[in-house]
Design a protein around this motif. Structure first.
Motif, mmCIF file in Angstrom:
data_model
loop_
_atom_site.group_PDB
_atom_site.id
_atom_site.type_symbol
_atom_site.label_atom_id
_atom_site.label_comp_id
_atom_site.label_asym_id
_atom_site.label_seq_id
_atom_site.Cartn_x
_atom_site.Cartn_y
_atom_site.Cartn_z
ATOM 1 N N ALA A 177 19.916 40.149 33.304
ATOM 2 C CA ALA A 177 19.423 41.360 32.627
ATOM 3 C C ALA A 177 19.783 41.360 31.148
ATOM 4 N N ARG A 178 19.824 40.183 30.528
ATOM 5 C CA ARG A 178 20.255 40.107 29.136
ATOM 6 C C ARG A 178 19.288 40.825 28.197
ATOM 7 N N ILE A 179 17.998 40.840 28.517
ATOM 8 C CA ILE A 179 17.006 41.442 27.628
ATOM 9 C C ILE A 179 17.177 42.951 27.579
ATOM 10 N N THR A 180 17.340 43.574 28.737
ATOM 11 C CA THR A 180 17.450 45.029 28.780
ATOM 12 C C THR A 180 18.813 45.527 28.319
ATOM 13 N N MET A 181 19.853 44.692 28.404
ATOM 14 C CA MET A 181 21.187 45.112 27.995
ATOM 15 C C MET A 181 21.415 45.006 26.490
ATOM 16 N N GLY A 182 20.569 44.277 25.790
ATOM 17 C CA GLY A 182 20.731 44.142 24.355
ATOM 18 C C GLY A 182 21.388 42.834 23.965
ATOM 19 N N PRO A 183 21.273 42.440 22.699
ATOM 20 C CA PRO A 183 21.780 41.135 22.259
ATOM 21 C C PRO A 183 23.296 41.027 22.254
ATOM 22 N N LEU A 184 24.006 42.158 22.151
ATOM 23 C CA LEU A 184 25.466 42.122 22.093
ATOM 24 C C LEU A 184 26.118 42.320 23.453
ATOM 25 N N ALA A 185 25.330 42.442 24.501
ATOM 26 C CA ALA A 185 25.890 42.730 25.823
ATOM 27 C C ALA A 185 26.796 41.601 26.308
ATOM 28 N N GLY A 186 26.376 40.362 26.080
ATOM 29 C CA GLY A 186 27.180 39.236 26.534
ATOM 30 C C GLY A 186 28.553 39.200 25.879
ATOM 31 N N MET A 187 28.589 39.435 24.565
ATOM 32 C CA MET A 187 29.862 39.439 23.852
ATOM 33 C C MET A 187 30.756 40.580 24.321
ATOM 34 N N ARG A 188 30.193 41.774 24.484
ATOM 35 C CA ARG A 188 30.993 42.923 24.941
ATOM 36 C C ARG A 188 31.545 42.672 26.345
ATOM 37 N N ALA A 189 30.710 42.152 27.231
ATOM 38 C CA ALA A 189 31.161 41.879 28.597
ATOM 39 C C ALA A 189 32.239 40.804 28.610
ATOM 40 N N GLN A 191 34.431 40.215 26.205
ATOM 41 C CA GLN A 191 35.662 40.831 25.711
ATOM 42 C C GLN A 191 36.347 41.650 26.814
ATOM 43 N N LEU A 192 35.554 42.418 27.559
ATOM 44 C CA LEU A 192 36.125 43.204 28.658
ATOM 45 C C LEU A 192 36.628 42.292 29.779
ATOM 46 N N SER A 193 35.984 41.149 29.960
ATOM 47 C CA SER A 193 36.434 40.198 30.976
ATOM 48 C C SER A 193 37.785 39.600 30.607
ATOM 49 N N TRP A 194 37.983 39.296 29.342
ATOM 50 C CA TRP A 194 39.290 38.804 28.897
ATOM 51 C C TRP A 194 40.363 39.872 29.073
ATOM 52 N N LEU A 195 40.003 41.120 28.807
ATOM 53 C CA LEU A 195 40.951 42.215 29.020
ATOM 54 C C LEU A 195 41.370 42.280 30.485
ATOM 55 N N LEU A 196 40.412 42.113 31.389
ATOM 56 C CA LEU A 196 40.721 42.117 32.816
ATOM 57 C C LEU A 196 41.591 40.918 33.179
ATOM 58 N N ALA A 197 41.320 39.747 32.581
ATOM 59 C CA ALA A 197 42.105 38.545 32.886
ATOM 60 C C ALA A 197 43.561 38.719 32.452
ATOM 61 N N PHE A 198 43.784 39.305 31.277
ATOM 62 C CA PHE A 198 45.154 39.550 30.830
ATOM 63 C C PHE A 198 45.869 40.531 31.767
ATOM 64 N N ALA A 199 45.129 41.520 32.252
ATOM 65 C CA ALA A 199 45.725 42.486 33.177
ATOM 66 C C ALA A 199 46.063 41.837 34.510
ATOM 67 N N VAL A 200 45.271 40.860 34.941
ATOM 68 C CA VAL A 200 45.566 40.139 36.174
ATOM 69 C C VAL A 200 46.912 39.419 36.059
ATOM 70 N N VAL A 201 47.118 38.737 34.942
ATOM 71 C CA VAL A 201 48.394 38.049 34.726
ATOM 72 C C VAL A 201 49.534 39.056 34.661
ATOM 73 N N ALA A 202 49.305 40.199 34.010
ATOM 74 C CA ALA A 202 50.345 41.225 33.912
ATOM 75 C C ALA A 202 50.710 41.786 35.276
ATOM 76 N N SER A 203 49.735 41.875 36.186
ATOM 77 C CA SER A 203 50.023 42.405 37.523
ATOM 78 C C SER A 203 50.943 41.480 38.311
ATOM 79 N N LEU A 204 50.933 40.187 37.993
ATOM 80 C CA LEU A 204 51.830 39.251 38.665
ATOM 81 C C LEU A 204 53.233 39.307 38.063
ATOM 82 N N LEU A 205 53.311 39.546 36.754
ATOM 83 C CA LEU A 205 54.604 39.597 36.089
ATOM 84 C C LEU A 205 55.338 40.901 36.367
ATOM 85 N N ASP A 206 54.588 42.000 36.423
ATOM 86 C CA ASP A 206 55.163 43.314 36.697
ATOM 87 C C ASP A 206 54.234 44.029 37.665
ATOM 88 N N ALA A 207 54.605 44.044 38.939
ATOM 89 C CA ALA A 207 53.707 44.555 39.969
ATOM 90 C C ALA A 207 53.379 46.031 39.782
#
Length: 402
Positions: A177-189, A191-207
């Motif tokens: 759905a890249r066309i309907t989401m706009g040209p910046l959708a991939g970059m925004r998603a 960035q949010l995916s990296w935020l989730l990945a950092f939180a995953v690591v944090a959940s292992l370090l501090d439950a």
């Protein structure tokens, strides 16, 4: 065109040999459902209590992981890519056979590692943010398999598995759905995916605090995807388009339920833990699989999976069972509702599998000429095989009184 060529075009294409790689996934699914019945305290076909300890990894990596790896291998188009679903399926089967768990865990780890490798040539081919999001999800899934091999408990592995499934599906949605989401959708998603990945690591370090960060990051990603996904607009359509949109929006809603639950801290109670697991793996993941089954499975089987209205039945039963299990069973502490909701979820999944197989065997449904209400009767054509031009207008003959 000659009659022989016309007959060849009408002849259904042979099912490819790669379909055999779906058999371990099917076995993993059935074994996981059997273990679910045991955990619910209900009669099960096979009284294998040992499966209850591994059914989470069997379903997440042995079933869903194998399907994801198989679909990516088809997209890659090389034989080496099929090593990932082969290893994931074999690892799951080894776990179910009761052999030393090390062998099965090693198979899952090897399969996930090969899946990470599969994304590398896909990235070089497309250079797309959607592929990077899926690559990040596969890396987190590999981390889950590695940590499980090292003896980490399932409660701490859960964010890693959730991130693998969520980021894979998010990447698929951005790709479709890249066309309907706009040209910046991939970059925004991304960035949010990296935020989730950092939180995953944090959940292992501090439950305790890390899991709160994971819940917040997951909630932000879910709300952003739900607001930008084309399903928010196509829900007003009809037929298959509306069905897919409803399944996707329901999936986002259930994922948000899990994210909010995590925002209140580590799910230490049975009710909270049961809620986050099944809101993600049943409510989100299976709803998305049902929504995309008509596009993913034909790419693997080389056979169409037409939409039929009866597919609403298992989807509605799945969501109703989740409401009964999570809101009434877990929320109010009513055991019979918890069991009934779990049984409804199992029936819904089996029913959808039966309907999907039946739909493939029945082939494409005959097209129906539908007339909008109040538009009169369409003009008759001398040759019924010739359809009126698609001008967006409907030509009608007004009825006159005799």
């Amino acid at each position: 065109m000659s009659a022989a060529r016309q007959a060849a075009r009408r002849k259904p294409r042979r099912i490819p040999a790669r379909t055999l790689l779906m058999l371990p996934a099917a076995v993993s699914l059935l074994a996981g459902l059997n273990a679910a019945l045991v955990l619910l305290g209900l009669p099960a076909p096979i009284n294998a209590t040992a499966w209850s300890q591994i059914h989470g990894m069997v379903l997440a990596l042995g079933f869903v992981g194998t399907l994801i790896a198989l679909e990516r291998a088809v997209a890659l188009g090389t034989r080496l890519g099929y090593l990932s679903p082969l290893l994931l399926g074999a690892g799951s089967i080894l776990l179910l056979m009761g052999l030393p768990q090390f062998a099965g865990k090693l198979g899952l780890l090897a399969g996930m590692a090969v899946l990470v490798w599969v994304y590398l040539p896909l990235w070089r081919r497309q250079r797309d943010h959607a592929v990077l999001i899926q690559l990040l999800g596969a890396a987190l899934g590999t981390g889950a398999a590695l940590l499980w091999l090292g003896g980490v408990g399932m409660s701490l592995l859960l964010p890693w598995l959730v991130a693998f499934l969520v980021l894979t599906i998010v990447g698929e949605r951005i790709e479709l759905a890249r066309i309907t989401m706009g040209p910046l959708a991939g970059m925004r998603a991304l960035q949010l995916s990296w935020l989730l990945a950092f939180a995953v690591v944090a959940s292992l370090l501090d439950a305790q605090w890390g899991i709160v960060a994971f819940g917040v990051a997951l909630a932000i990603l879910t709300i952003w995807m739900g607001a930008h996904d084309v399903a928010r607009r196509t829900i007003g359509a009809t037929g298959a388009t509306r069905f897919m949109a409803a399944c996707m929006l329901a999936g986002y809603a259930w994922l948000l339920v899990a994210a909010i639950t995590w925002c209140f801290g580590f799910p230490s109670s049975r009710a909270a833990y049961d809620t986050v697991i099944h809101a993600v793996f049943l409510g989100f993941t299976l709803s998305m699989i049902i929504a995309h089954s008509s596009t993913i499975l034909p790419a693997i089987l080389r056979r169409p999976l037409p939409y039929r209205r009866m597919m609403w039945a298992p989807a509605a039963l799945l969501w109703a069972g989740l409401l009964l299990r999570l809101w009434i069973g877990n929320g109010l502490g009513i055991d019979w509702a918890w069991q009934a909701g779990g049984a409804a979820n199992i029936i819904a999944l089996l029913l959808f599998l039966l309907l999907a197989v039946a739909s493939v065997l029945m082939g494409e449904p005959k097209p129906e000429l539908r007339q909008p209400p109040g538009m009169g009767k369409p003009l008759p054509y001398a040759n019924p095989s010739v359809q009126p031009p698609r001008t967006g207008l409907t030509i009608s003959i007004p009825e006159t009184k005799k």
